[in-house]
Each structure stands twice: as structure tokens, then as C-alpha cells.
Design a protein around this motif. Structure first.
Motif, PDB file in Angstrom:
ATOM      1  N   ALA A 140       0.727  -0.982   0.112  1.00 50.69           N
ATOM      2  CA  ALA A 140       0.013  -0.155  -0.120  1.00 50.69           C
ATOM      3  C   ALA A 140       0.888   1.226  -0.063  1.00 50.69           C
ATOM      4  CB  ALA A 140      -0.888   0.180   1.213  1.00 50.69           C
ATOM      5  N   TYR A 141       2.048   1.217   0.819  1.00 48.39           N
ATOM      6  CA  TYR A 141       2.799   2.336   0.941  1.00 48.39           C
ATOM      7  C   TYR A 141       3.398   2.915  -0.080  1.00 48.39           C
ATOM      8  CZ  TYR A 141       1.334   2.331   5.961  1.00 48.39           C
ATOM      9  OH  TYR A 141       0.435   2.361   6.942  1.00 48.39           O
ATOM     10  N   ILE A 142       4.289   1.926  -0.788  1.00 43.76           N
ATOM     11  CA  ILE A 142       5.074   1.839  -1.879  1.00 43.76           C
ATOM     12  C   ILE A 142       4.453   2.541  -3.120  1.00 43.76           C
ATOM     13  CG2 ILE A 142       6.596   0.753  -3.796  1.00 43.76           C
ATOM     14  CD1 ILE A 142       7.496  -0.828  -1.495  1.00 43.76           C
ATOM     15  N   PRO A 143       3.261   2.139  -3.727  1.00 40.39           N
ATOM     16  CA  PRO A 143       2.430   2.807  -4.517  1.00 40.39           C
ATOM     17  C   PRO A 143       2.199   4.365  -4.210  1.00 40.39           C
ATOM     18  CG  PRO A 143       1.835   0.669  -4.443  1.00 40.39           C
ATOM     19  CD  PRO A 143       2.681   0.789  -3.104  1.00 40.39           C
ATOM     20  N   SER A 144       1.562   4.216  -2.924  1.00 37.16           N
ATOM     21  CA  SER A 144       1.007   5.506  -2.721  1.00 37.16           C
ATOM     22  C   SER A 144       1.904   6.875  -2.462  1.00 37.16           C
ATOM     23  CB  SER A 144       0.172   5.609  -1.559  1.00 37.16           C
ATOM     24  OG  SER A 144       0.843   5.097  -0.408  1.00 37.16           O
ATOM     25  N   TRP A 145       3.135   6.203  -1.955  1.00 43.45           N
ATOM     26  CA  TRP A 145       4.113   7.188  -1.532  1.00 43.45           C
ATOM     27  C   TRP A 145       5.090   7.444  -2.863  1.00 43.45           C
ATOM     28  CZ3 TRP A 145       5.954   5.644   3.970  1.00 43.45           C
ATOM     29  CH2 TRP A 145       4.776   5.577   4.700  1.00 43.45           C
ATOM     30  N   PHE A 146       5.356   6.563  -3.391  1.00 41.19           N
ATOM     31  CA  PHE A 146       6.594   6.760  -4.702  1.00 41.19           C
ATOM     32  C   PHE A 146       6.091   6.288  -6.098  1.00 41.19           C
ATOM     33  CE2 PHE A 146       8.306   4.906  -0.591  1.00 41.19           C
ATOM     34  CZ  PHE A 146       9.197   6.046  -0.379  1.00 41.19           C
ATOM     35  N   LEU A 147       5.402   5.330  -6.275  1.00 39.18           N
ATOM     36  CA  LEU A 147       5.528   4.978  -7.729  1.00 39.18           C
ATOM     37  C   LEU A 147       4.095   5.684  -8.403  1.00 39.18           C
ATOM     38  CD1 LEU A 147       5.730   1.274  -7.264  1.00 39.18           C
ATOM     39  CD2 LEU A 147       7.408   2.739  -7.872  1.00 39.18           C
ATOM     40  N   ILE A 148       2.869   5.815  -7.639  1.00 37.86           N
ATOM     41  CA  ILE A 148       2.136   6.250  -8.562  1.00 37.86           C
ATOM     42  C   ILE A 148       2.540   7.992  -8.705  1.00 37.86           C
ATOM     43  CG2 ILE A 148      -0.454   7.352  -8.391  1.00 37.86           C
ATOM     44  CD1 ILE A 148      -1.236   4.744  -7.018  1.00 37.86           C
ATOM     45  N   PRO A 149       2.948   8.623  -7.858  1.00 35.78           N
ATOM     46  CA  PRO A 149       3.121  10.123  -8.088  1.00 35.78           C
ATOM     47  C   PRO A 149       4.279  10.199  -9.286  1.00 35.78           C
ATOM     48  CG  PRO A 149       3.208   9.715  -5.729  1.00 35.78           C
ATOM     49  CD  PRO A 149       3.026   8.162  -6.368  1.00 35.78           C
ATOM     50  N   ALA A 150       5.333   9.135  -9.458  1.00 34.43           N
ATOM     51  CA  ALA A 150       6.347   9.156 -10.467  1.00 34.43           C
ATOM     52  C   ALA A 150       5.878   8.464 -11.676  1.00 34.43           C
ATOM     53  CB  ALA A 150       7.463   8.349  -9.821  1.00 34.43           C
ATOM     54  N   LEU A 151       5.144   7.354 -11.593  1.00 32.11           N
ATOM     55  CA  LEU A 151       4.754   6.569 -12.901  1.00 32.11           C
ATOM     56  C   LEU A 151       3.277   6.551 -13.108  1.00 32.11           C
ATOM     57  CD1 LEU A 151       6.945   3.462 -11.634  1.00 32.11           C
ATOM     58  CD2 LEU A 151       7.647   5.335 -13.441  1.00 32.11           C
ATOM     59  N   GLY A 152       2.535   6.799 -12.352  1.00 28.81           N
ATOM     60  CA  GLY A 152       0.900   6.863 -12.566  1.00 28.81           C
ATOM     61  C   GLY A 152       0.489   5.399 -12.249  1.00 28.81           C
ATOM     62  N   GLU A 153      -0.852   5.425 -12.462  1.00 34.63           N
ATOM     63  CA  GLU A 153      -1.443   4.031 -12.171  1.00 34.63           C
ATOM     64  C   GLU A 153      -0.838   2.899 -12.836  1.00 34.63           C
ATOM     65  OE1 GLU A 153      -2.928   6.750 -11.898  1.00 34.63           O
ATOM     66  OE2 GLU A 153      -4.364   6.950 -10.352  1.00 34.63           O
ATOM     67  N   MET A 154      -1.113   3.004 -14.142  1.00 34.77           N
ATOM     68  CA  MET A 154      -0.769   1.855 -15.122  1.00 34.77           C
ATOM     69  C   MET A 154       0.750   1.559 -14.919  1.00 34.77           C
ATOM     70  SD  MET A 154      -2.282   0.059 -17.303  1.00 34.77           S
ATOM     71  CE  MET A 154      -1.788  -1.318 -18.153  1.00 34.77           C
ATOM     72  N   GLY A 155       1.599   2.436 -14.764  1.00 33.69           N
ATOM     73  CA  GLY A 155       3.122   2.347 -14.722  1.00 33.69           C
ATOM     74  C   GLY A 155       3.225   1.398 -13.258  1.00 33.69           C
ATOM     75  N   THR A 156       2.474   1.762 -12.398  1.00 30.87           N
ATOM     76  CA  THR A 156       2.458   1.131 -11.082  1.00 30.87           C
ATOM     77  C   THR A 156       2.206  -0.472 -11.249  1.00 30.87           C
ATOM     78  OG1 THR A 156       2.122   3.489  -9.876  1.00 30.87           O
ATOM     79  CG2 THR A 156       1.813   1.022  -8.578  1.00 30.87           C
ATOM     80  N   LEU A 157       1.285  -0.587 -12.079  1.00 32.73           N
ATOM     81  CA  LEU A 157       0.943  -1.955 -12.063  1.00 32.73           C
ATOM     82  C   LEU A 157       1.939  -2.699 -12.612  1.00 32.73           C
ATOM     83  CD1 LEU A 157      -2.946  -1.397 -13.065  1.00 32.73           C
ATOM     84  CD2 LEU A 157      -2.284  -2.271 -11.068  1.00 32.73           C
ATOM     85  N   TRP A 158       2.661  -2.170 -13.604  1.00 33.99           N
ATOM     86  CA  TRP A 158       3.476  -3.017 -14.428  1.00 33.99           C
ATOM     87  C   TRP A 158       4.673  -3.172 -13.480  1.00 33.99           C
ATOM     88  CZ3 TRP A 158       2.850  -5.753 -18.442  1.00 33.99           C
ATOM     89  CH2 TRP A 158       2.257  -5.379 -19.409  1.00 33.99           C
ATOM     90  N   THR A 159       5.086  -2.154 -12.693  1.00 33.09           N
ATOM     91  CA  THR A 159       6.102  -2.335 -11.621  1.00 33.09           C
ATOM     92  C   THR A 159       5.773  -3.535 -10.579  1.00 33.09           C
ATOM     93  OG1 THR A 159       6.405   0.177 -11.752  1.00 33.09           O
ATOM     94  CG2 THR A 159       7.236  -1.066  -9.875  1.00 33.09           C
ATOM     95  N   SER A 160       4.805  -3.920 -10.633  1.00 32.53           N
ATOM     96  CA  SER A 160       4.269  -4.980  -9.507  1.00 32.53           C
ATOM     97  C   SER A 160       5.334  -6.379 -10.169  1.00 32.53           C
ATOM     98  CB  SER A 160       2.920  -5.415  -9.289  1.00 32.53           C
ATOM     99  OG  SER A 160       2.475  -5.720 -10.805  1.00 32.53           O
ATOM    100  N   PHE A 161       5.434  -6.468 -11.299  1.00 35.62           N
ATOM    101  CA  PHE A 161       6.358  -7.611 -11.756  1.00 35.62           C
ATOM    102  C   PHE A 161       7.762  -7.591 -11.324  1.00 35.62           C
ATOM    103  CE2 PHE A 161       3.017  -7.761 -15.302  1.00 35.62           C
ATOM    104  CZ  PHE A 161       3.006  -9.244 -15.583  1.00 35.62           C
ATOM    105  N   ILE A 162       8.330  -6.626 -10.908  1.00 34.08           N
ATOM    106  CA  ILE A 162       9.514  -6.588 -10.343  1.00 34.08           C
ATOM    107  C   ILE A 162       9.645  -7.069  -9.080  1.00 34.08           C
ATOM    108  CG2 ILE A 162      11.520  -4.825  -9.653  1.00 34.08           C
ATOM    109  CD1 ILE A 162      10.575  -2.871 -11.773  1.00 34.08           C
ATOM    110  N   PHE A 163       8.664  -6.817  -8.175  1.00 37.59           N
ATOM    111  CA  PHE A 163       8.738  -7.421  -6.893  1.00 37.59           C
ATOM    112  C   PHE A 163       8.416  -8.965  -6.801  1.00 37.59           C
ATOM    113  CE2 PHE A 163       8.144  -2.891  -6.296  1.00 37.59           C
ATOM    114  CZ  PHE A 163       8.839  -2.496  -5.179  1.00 37.59           C
TER     115      PHE A 163
END
Length: 451
Positions: free
Chosen positions: A169-192
Motif C-alpha cells: 500500500a505504501y510504496i505505490p501511494s508514496w513513490f510509484l503512483i506520483p512518479a509513474l501513474g497507476e498503469m506504470g505502477t501496475l507494471w512495476t508489480s512484476f519487479i517485486f
């Protein structure tokens, strides 16, 4: 599948005394990473799909329900297949399933806006995390000595909740969504998820020389079917496992119901600010993360049944009632509701010792016993909200009292797990040697398991 026990071993070190078998250490890290990626979309995907893809709330709800059904099935499969295949194979199957069907969901569904592809991909992705995470949980129960098992499963649920409930919850809201947007955040989930899966592939395996179903030939179709059938027959072979499954459903029934009826009421009727309610809900979940670990140790120290019944059943019952009572009688006092919410999050974690109790109820079918527990966890996603519909005429106050009483009843049911014949003792025998035979004994037959 055989169980490895280090109980009484002169080589038992600090990690082993904490319930962490040395060869499973990286598995806990893998669960954190996997669940971080798996849980990333939970806080925003519904609004994102409605706002950008034109889905209705009903369409998102249907997709989520389909996902939940698959999770319940996969949760049951994870324990049953661990007995037949070996836990490592089950984990790797979950890893592969998540990657394939998340790709179907994002690339084939969300990117193109094709609803039925979204539903298919998202629903079948539900096989991923139960097979990966609960497969590892089964492994923990197999390779952790009985006297340390409470803290071992406590570490598992800590890892699970830290990944999905906090970092996811915290990583998307604090870092990823502001930097990459929602769709970019969804693709980033693959990395983890890939990072967690690769840890499992390369660093989590039994040492050479230890008998392990994962190291033998691939299981036959008959062995696989036998493992799944065992996930049902364990209920007749060891009836107490059914009680454990019911208690596990009760464990999170209120947790999944509160967002359905209590959250809209406290914001829309009582008048609490939405941001304040979300702060309460987030803090409740954060408290649960660390309490998961603590109650693993507490259960080993004072007795597992006692911990679940009093801290879990009675504690949650009181906390659920107080959340409504403070909101109703104190005009939605933020501090009071926050305090009750934190208590609820902490007491939810007191059910953690169930994961140590269940395998002791069926020593020769530990994976199947865990499967029943996992099925209960999956079904709580449905039973909690379904009871809102059935008991809706009671009103918000009546519903909260109903769920409070349900927790107390569940605490009472837990005492049905306390003592049994032939070593079926998963209760206050959380202490060394209790219900497990002599301190140096090992099981004669092959032996494996939330928030």
C-alpha cells in the motif's frame, strides 16, 4: 513428504529457536517481496478501472468476486498439493501462474480495455499468491520443530502482512503512483513478484541428503488426485480440522465486512472525514503486521488454544463492539475509534497460532490440514460480506454486535481443538514437548502452513 525436525539438535542456533529453519530463511523474504507486488493494486485499481476504462462498480465487483473464488480454491489446493508434490513445486507453480495471468490481465485486458479478458486474467491470477505463499507456509510447518512452530508461523504471517498490507500500500501511494501513474505502477508489480520468485527458485530448498518430495520424480496424476482427495478426507479422518476451518472463517469475517457497511456509515452518517477513516483502517492493518509476529511467540509461551480463544475470540469481539460504540456514542471520536481499531488489528493477529494448531491435529496429513485452514481463509472473503446481506435488517449497530458475538463464539469453538487422541493436541501444548511425544521423538509417518 517427510518432515525435517531440528528439535533437540546440537546445531540448533538462534534462527532455529525463532522458528526459522535456516534453509527457509530466504523464503520469508521471498514472501514479503511477492506479496508487495501482489498487493500493489488493491488500494486503487477499482477507481482506476472505472475512471480510465469506463467500467462500472458492478463490473469491478464481479471481477473481484471471481478473483476471490479462485483464491479460495487455490488456498485449498496449496496445502493438499504440498503433501503430494512437495512445497517447492507448489510455490513455483504459483509464481508461474501469477506471471502468466497478470500479463493476460494487464496486456490483454487493461491495455486494450477488453473487459472479459480482464476478468479472466485477474481471476486466474488468483492461483498465484495462495500457491506461492501458502505453499511456503506448508513448508514452514513441515520443517519447524513443534515447540517453535508458533513463532515460525508468526514470522510467516508477519512477512505476508508486511508485504500485502503495508509495503504493497505504501510504496505505490508514496513513490510509484506520483512518479509513474497507476498503469506504470501496475507494471512495476512484476519487479517485486519476480524478485520474490527468483529467491524461491535459487535460494529456498532443503539441504542435500534430506528426503524431499521436491527432489524426486514428478508426481503422477494419481498421486496428484490423491493429494487433492486427502484435502477432503482429512475432515473425516480428523474431524477437529473442520472446527479449525470454521474458526479461520470467523477470524476475518468482520474484517472483510467492515469496509462494506461500517465504513460508509461512519463517513456518510456519523460524518467522520474520509481521510481520517482511511487513517484508522491503515493503522489497524499496520498494528496487525507486528502483532502477527508477537502472537506467534505468545502462543508458544502461554498455549496456542488459550491465545486464540482469549486474545483472538474475546479480544476481537470486544474491539468490534467498541468500534461501533465509540462511533455511535462519542459522535465518531477519531481518537476513540482509532484506539478500538488498533485493538482490533492486534487481536486479529491472535489467531496466528491456528496455523500451528492445525498441523498437529493431523500429523500424517499436515498439508491437508493446512489446506482446510487455507480454505477457511479464502471463504472468509465471502462469508463476511455475505452475512451483511443476510443480517442487514439489524442495522449497523446490530451488525457490529452480531460480528462481535461471532468472534466470541469462535473463541469458544477453539477449545474443541485443545485435546485429542493419538497426539492430536494442538492447544496449550504450544509449550515444548506438549502433545508431541517425548522431546526427542520425531513423527513416525511423513509429515506442513495469515492475516
Amino acid at each position: 513428504m517427510s518432515t525435517m525436525s531440528t528439535k533437540g539438535s546440537p546445531s540448533e542456533g538462534f534462527l532455529e529457536r525463532q522458528g526459522i529453519a535456516r534453509h527457509l530463511l530466504w523464503g520469508f523474504v521471498a514472501v514479503i517481496l511477492f506479496q508487495t507486488g501482489n498487493g500493489m493494486e488493491l488500494g486503487f485499481y477499482s477507481h482506476f478501472l472505472q475512471a480510465t476504462k469506463g467500467l462500472t462498480s458492478g463490473q469491478v465487483a464481479f471481477m473481484t468476486a471471481a478473483y476471490g473464488i479462485v483464491i479460495a480454491i487455490a488456498s485449498w489446493f496449496s496445502g493438499s498439493l504440498a503433501d503430494a508434490w512437495g512445497s517447492r513445486r507448489v510455490m513455483l507453480l504459483g509464481f508461474a501462474a501469477w506471471l502468466v495471468f497478470e500479463l493476460v490481465f494487464l496486456w490483454g485486458g487493461v491495455t486494450t480495455g477488453t473487459y472479459w479478458v480482464m476478468v479472466t486474467g485477474y481471476a486466474l491470477r488468483g492461483f498465484g499468491y495462495p500457491l506461492f505463499c501458502y505453499g511456503f507456509l506448508a513448508w514452514v510447518t513441515m520443517d519447524t520443530p513443534p515447540e517453535h512452530l508458533g513463532r515460525g508461523v508468526g514470522w510467516f504471517w508477519f512477512a505476508q502482512a508486511l508485504g500485502m498490507g503495508a509495503l504493497g500500500a505504501y510504496i505505490p501511494s508514496w513513490f510509484l503512483i506520483p512518479a509513474l501513474g497507476e498503469m506504470g505502477t501496475l507494471w512495476t508489480s512484476f519487479i517485486f513478484v519476480i524478485a520474490g520468485g527468483l529467491l524461491a527458485v535459487f535460494l529456498v530448498r532443503r539441504p542435500k541428503g534430506l528426503q524431499d518430495a521436491d527432489q524426486g520424480a514428478a508426481p503422477s496424476v494419481s498421486e496428484t488426485i490423491g493429494g487433492l482427495v486427502s484435502g477432503v478426507t482429512v475432515l473425516s479422518d480428523h474431524p477437529k480440522t473442520a472446527i479449525g476451518g470454521v474458526v479461520r472463517i470467523i477470524n476475518q469475517a468482520a474484517y472483510f465486512a467492515i469496509p462494506v457497511f461500517f465504513a460508509p456509515w461512519i463517513v456518510g452518517t456519523v460524518g467522520m472525514d474520509q481521510e481520517r477513516w482511511l487513517t484508522i483502517w491503515g493503522t489497524l492493518n499496520l498494528a496487525n503486521v507486528f502483532a502477527n509476529l508477537a502472537f506467534g511467540y505468545i502462543g508458544d509461551a502461554i498455549g496456542r488454544v488459550r491465545t486464540v480463544a482469549w486474545f483472538g475470540g474475546l479480544g476481537c469481539g470486544i474491539a468490534v463492539f467498541l468500534m461501533w460504540w465509540f462511533a455511535h456514542s462519542l459522535n465518531g471520536s477519531f481518537a476513540a475509534v482509532m484506539g478500538a481499531g488498533i485493538m482490533f488489528g492486534i487481536c486479529l493477529a491472535a489467531y496466528v497460532p491456528l496455523s500451528a494448531i492445525m498441523p498437529m491435529l493431523a500429523p500424517e496429513q499436515k498439508g491437508s490440514a493446512v489446506a482446510i485452514l487455507n480454505l477457511g481463509a479464502g471463504l472468509s472473503n465471502f462469508v463476511g460480506p455475505a452475512l451483511v446481506t443476510l443480517a442487514g435488517p439489524l442495522g449497523v449497530g446490530g451488525l457490529m454486535i452480531f460480528y462481535a458475538v461471532l468472534h466470541v463464539v469462535g473463541g469458544g469453538l477453539t477449545y474443541g481443538l485443545k485435546a485429542g487422541d493419538g497426539g492430536e493436541d494442538g492447544g496449550d501444548p504450544g509449550r515444548p514437548g506438549a502433545g508431541t511425544g517425548s522431546p526427542d521423538s520425531t513423527p513416525a509417518s511423513p509429515d506442513p502452513l495469515s492475516v
